[in-house]
Design an enzyme around this catalytic site. Structure first.
Site, short mmCIF file in Angstrom:
data_model
loop_
_atom_site.label_atom_id
_atom_site.label_comp_id
_atom_site.label_asym_id
_atom_site.label_seq_id
_atom_site.Cartn_x
_atom_site.Cartn_y
_atom_site.Cartn_z
N GLY A 139 5.93 -9.46 -7.02
CA GLY A 139 4.70 -9.07 -6.36
C GLY A 139 4.84 -7.69 -5.72
N ARG A 245 -7.23 0.31 -2.58
CA ARG A 245 -6.97 0.09 -1.16
C ARG A 245 -7.98 0.82 -0.27
NH1 ARG A 245 -0.54 1.17 -2.10
NH2 ARG A 245 0.07 -0.97 -2.62
N GLU A 365 -2.49 -6.19 -2.75
CA GLU A 365 -2.49 -4.73 -2.89
C GLU A 365 -1.65 -4.06 -1.80
OE1 GLU A 365 -6.20 -2.90 -3.94
OE2 GLU A 365 -6.94 -4.76 -4.83
#
Length: 386
Positions: A139, A245, A365
């Site tokens: 991740g 983002r 994110e």
């Protein structure tokens, strides 16, 4: 000016920006708010239908230019994200992943043929995209991705899997990132390609009004022109994350604002011990502290948006925004729940739904820790990632 606009920020927006914000707000009030509590409870969302409606307004890839995209400013896009997430983080994620991840990757790194094929139908919502970077075992460390792409004649063959992929269960195209002999590369993968399967992830406690899936790539054969020709190295997908983002920085403000608006109205009308909750000093202290953090987050989002429109926004500045605004939005949601008491856990009010959603936004994110390290590296000049 509303009660929560303590610094009278509205005049700092242009007339066009206010119009875009108000149009999105009306759409959300009409199309999302009446239904989103049920979508959340039932773990479903009419994503394709919503995508088409958002496409009609030009919200999909709205900050991109050409190929049917609106070419709006970064601030206008941020305001749209703010209004979408004021309804639900999952609804904003639909737009964000479509426009700032999947469409942006093709727009920035794709060939002209790929842009012509995918971007116009994605801008209208007729085609849905997703972004395959995160893997079951990788991740926060995408550089260790296990998905591989190997040459076989003129073709590419992809093997691996992606996890926690928004829009995957209904996507028409996936931007898949894979390791090759020449480093990380991106591919535009039609989801009906043999060997591609998508499984919806169920039993989520967060982002339930959003479709999330796992993508399995089992010797998926793609023609050479499926590769995004300008996407070279890990910098390419990371730049897409920076793009997305920025929308999160604004979206978190929307979630926090909706919590605080709900709580302020509740505290003014709810009577305990013979007076409104809002009339107690402890309640006013909570409301004041939250309102100050909200307006600071709004100022930060607006400043970053202006930097983006001037072409001067750096990735570490986006990390400042994501780290602060999501963290503060989650704190506001939790504090609002305390003022609502038992009603704070009821689906009749949006506060705990926002809090649960923000638990995901906090870590997707880029986790808070990752953004702390990005800011730390900017401050010290030293990388502490490994």
């Amino acid at each position: 000016m509303t009660a929560l606009d303590l610094l009278d920020l509205d005049p700092s927006l242009t007339e066009e920006e206010r119009q875009i914000r108000d149009v999105v707000r009306r759409l959300v009030d009409d199309r999302v708010r009446p239904h989103v509590a049920d979508w959340y409870e039932e773990g479903r969302v009419p994503a394709r239908e919503l995508a088409r409606e958002f496409g009609k307004l030009g919200l999909l890839g709205m900050h991109l230019s050409g190929y049917g995209c609106a070419g709006a400013s970064a601030v206008a896009y941020g305001l749209a994200c703010q209004e979408l997430e004021a309804a639900d983080s999952g609804v904003r994620s639909l737009v964000s992943v479509q426009g700032s991840l999947a469409m942006y990757a093709i727009w920035r790194y794709g060939s002209e043929e790929q842009k012509q094929r995918w971007l116009p139908p994605m801008a209208t919502g007729e085609a849905i995209g997703c972004f395959g970077l995160t893997e079951p075992d990788h991740g926060s460390d995408p550089g260790s991705m296990a998905t591989r792409a190997r040459r076989d004649g003129d073709d590419w063959v992809l093997t691996g899997g992606k996890m926690w992929i928004t829009n995957a269960p209904i996507a028409d195209v996936a931007v898949i990132w894979a390791r090759t002999d020449d480093g990380v590369r991106g591919f535009a993968v039609p989801m009906d390609t043999p060997g591609v399967t998508a499984r919806e992830i169920r039993r989520k406690m967060s982002l339930r009004a959003s479709l999330t899936g796992e993508i399995v790539l089992d010797d998926v054969r793609l023609p050479a022109d499926a590769q995004l020709p300008e996407a070279v190295g890990l910098k390419a997908p990371l730049s897409c994350l920076t793009e997305a983002r920025h929308g999160i920085v604004w979206g978190a403000v929307g979630a926090a604002r909706d919590c605080l608006e709900t709580t302020l109205a509740y505290a003014i009308t709810r009577t305990q011990f013979g007076r409104p909750l809002a009339g107690f000093q402890l309640t006013q202290a909570k409301l004041a502290d939250m309102a100050v953090e909200l307006v600071k987050a709004q100022l930060l989002a607006l400043h970053l948006g202006r930097l983006a429109d001037a072409g001067r926004l750096r990735p570490d500045q986006v990390s400042v925004g994501k780290l602060n605004n999501v963290r503060e939005a989650l704190a506001i949601a939790r504090q609002c729940r305390t003022i609502l008491g038992a009603n704070g856990v009821s689906g009749e009010y949006p506060v705990l739904r926002h809090a649960n959603n923000l638990e995901s936004v906090l870590t997707y994110e880029g986790t808070s820790e990752i953004h702390q390290l990005i800011v730390g590296q900017r401050l010290t000049g030293l990388s502490a990632f490994a």
